[in-house]
Design a protein around this motif. Structure first.
Motif, PDB file in Angstrom:
ATOM      1  N   ARG A  70      -5.653   3.160   1.273  1.00  0.00           N
ATOM      2  CA  ARG A  70      -4.540   2.239   1.397  1.00  0.00           C
ATOM      3  C   ARG A  70      -4.923   0.893   0.791  1.00  0.00           C
ATOM      4  O   ARG A  70      -6.105   0.538   0.732  1.00  0.00           O
ATOM      5  CB  ARG A  70      -4.166   2.029   2.877  1.00  0.00           C
ATOM      6  N   SER A 112      -3.713   7.893  -1.921  1.00  0.00           N
ATOM      7  CA  SER A 112      -3.114   7.881  -0.586  1.00  0.00           C
ATOM      8  C   SER A 112      -3.253   9.218   0.128  1.00  0.00           C
ATOM      9  O   SER A 112      -3.347   9.259   1.354  1.00  0.00           O
ATOM     10  CB  SER A 112      -1.636   7.490  -0.694  1.00  0.00           C
ATOM     11  N   ARG A 113      -3.265  10.328  -0.609  1.00  0.00           N
ATOM     12  CA  ARG A 113      -3.430  11.612   0.074  1.00  0.00           C
ATOM     13  C   ARG A 113      -4.848  11.790   0.621  1.00  0.00           C
ATOM     14  O   ARG A 113      -5.093  12.692   1.418  1.00  0.00           O
ATOM     15  CB  ARG A 113      -3.069  12.759  -0.865  1.00  0.00           C
ATOM     16  N   ASP A 114      -5.776  10.919   0.185  1.00  0.00           N
ATOM     17  CA  ASP A 114      -7.138  10.926   0.735  1.00  0.00           C
ATOM     18  C   ASP A 114      -7.297   9.869   1.824  1.00  0.00           C
ATOM     19  O   ASP A 114      -8.406   9.663   2.325  1.00  0.00           O
ATOM     20  CB  ASP A 114      -8.153  10.659  -0.381  1.00  0.00           C
ATOM     21  N   SER A 127      -1.733   5.402  -5.337  1.00  0.00           N
ATOM     22  CA  SER A 127      -0.776   6.487  -5.518  1.00  0.00           C
ATOM     23  C   SER A 127      -1.382   7.723  -4.859  1.00  0.00           C
ATOM     24  O   SER A 127      -2.503   7.659  -4.351  1.00  0.00           O
ATOM     25  CB  SER A 127      -0.522   6.722  -7.007  1.00  0.00           C
ATOM     26  N   PRO A 128      -0.681   8.849  -4.833  1.00  0.00           N
ATOM     27  CA  PRO A 128      -1.274  10.019  -4.172  1.00  0.00           C
ATOM     28  C   PRO A 128      -2.649  10.425  -4.702  1.00  0.00           C
ATOM     29  O   PRO A 128      -3.523  10.822  -3.938  1.00  0.00           O
ATOM     30  CB  PRO A 128      -0.230  11.116  -4.428  1.00  0.00           C
ATOM     31  N   GLY A 129      -2.857  10.323  -6.026  1.00  0.00           N
ATOM     32  CA  GLY A 129      -4.118  10.800  -6.587  1.00  0.00           C
ATOM     33  C   GLY A 129      -5.067   9.741  -7.088  1.00  0.00           C
ATOM     34  O   GLY A 129      -6.231  10.043  -7.381  1.00  0.00           O
TER      35      GLY A 129
END
Length: 300
Positions: free
Chosen positions: A136, A131-133, A155-157
């Protein structure tokens, strides 16, 4: 006088031994007669096997050490060759991805597959972007060869991908040469094929025809390769083909992927889900799939 006598008594044995040794050495050096040569030959004949045994033992120990050293070097070289092969394969795939980039219009992020669960019918892949990239759920995942799947969790990573070789995966497709549409899915029977349905059996479907995503996919860009036709047959009681498709990007060969940062229209997805639920399409499709799984080519 008494002191000299005492000194002689203490050193007498050593003097006599030295004199005798000197005489023996003088005889040994100055005389080379047949008897002496025979004695030397006899002594060599006796001691040579013993010396040979010790020499072979030393050679055997040396060979054991050399063998162990070579075995260690071979294991290291084998590991290095394996690493080089893996690096070469990754470099080739990355070069292909770089060459493929120019043909993409959508924003994207490159991910590496870090885990593959391909032992069940609900196979999944895990990639190292999340998600940080901008990743979705619902986003399409492709590589330079064709479609891979779509994001189902992020997830974020990391993100989890439902690949096309998952019994819950569906994608609208079209046979390029014929312009005929259908649905591609995986029946869970074999890892080297997908199944395309709803193409009427009057169409001249041939082996090798390209199958791509339909403009009505809603997830994948239109024209993205899915695979090529392997076989097509019409089962008894059906007016459409069951087409086996060889996937363009088998998940067993996928290492790097593109996640296209394009989210499906949520309003459209909700509306279509409500429509399917109200019409009971989910139950009808489940019943149809059960009937298809019981169908074989021999029933033609």
């Amino acid at each position: 006088m008494a002191l000299a006598q005492q000194a002689w008594e203490r050193s007498r044995d050593y003097v006599i031994f030295g004199a005798l040794l000197l005489v023996a050495l003088t005889i040994f050096v100055s005389r080379n007669g047949p008897a002496l040569r025979a004695a030397r030959a006899a002594s060599l004949a006796v001691t040579a096997p013993v010396e040979g045994l010790f020499e072979r033992t030393a050679q055997f120990r040396t060979a054991l050490g050399e063998n162990e050293r070579l075995r260690t070097e071979t294991a290291g070289l084998s590991a290095e060759v394996a690493r080089l092969r893996e690096a070469r394969a990754e470099n080739a795939q990355l070069r292909s991805l770089l060459g493929f980039t120019d043909s993409l219009d959508a924003p994207r992020v490159v991910g590496r597959v870090v885990s593959k669960d391909i032992t069940e019918q609900t196979n999944l892949l895990t990639i190292d972007v999340g998600s940080r990239d901008g990743v979705r759920p619902g986003m399409p995942v492709i590589n330079e060869r064709g479609i891979v799947g779509r994001i189902v969790l992020a997830s974020p990573g990391y993100a989890v991908v439902m690949p096309h070789q998952n019994t819950q995966f569906r994608v609208p497709a079209v046979i390029e040469e014929l312009g005929r549409e259908g649905i591609v899915r995986w029946d869970g029977a074999a890892f080297d094929r997908l199944t395309m349905e709803y193409v009427v059996k009057t169409e001249p479907v041939e082996r090798g025809m390209l199958v791509t995503t339909s403009p009505f996919s809603g997830v994948f860009p239109a024209g993205t390769p899915i695979g090529r036709v392997d076989t097509a047959y019409a089962a008894a009681g059906r007016n459409d083909y069951i087409i086996h498709v060889t996937p363009a990007a088998p998940i067993s060969e996928v290492g790097f992927v593109y996640v296209l940062l394009v989210e499906p229209d949520p309003e459209r997805a909700i509306l279509e889900a409500q429509a399917r639920d109200s019409l009971g399409l989910e139950r009808r499709e489940a019943a149809l799939e059960a009937r298809l799984e019981a169908t074989t080519p021999e029933e033609e």
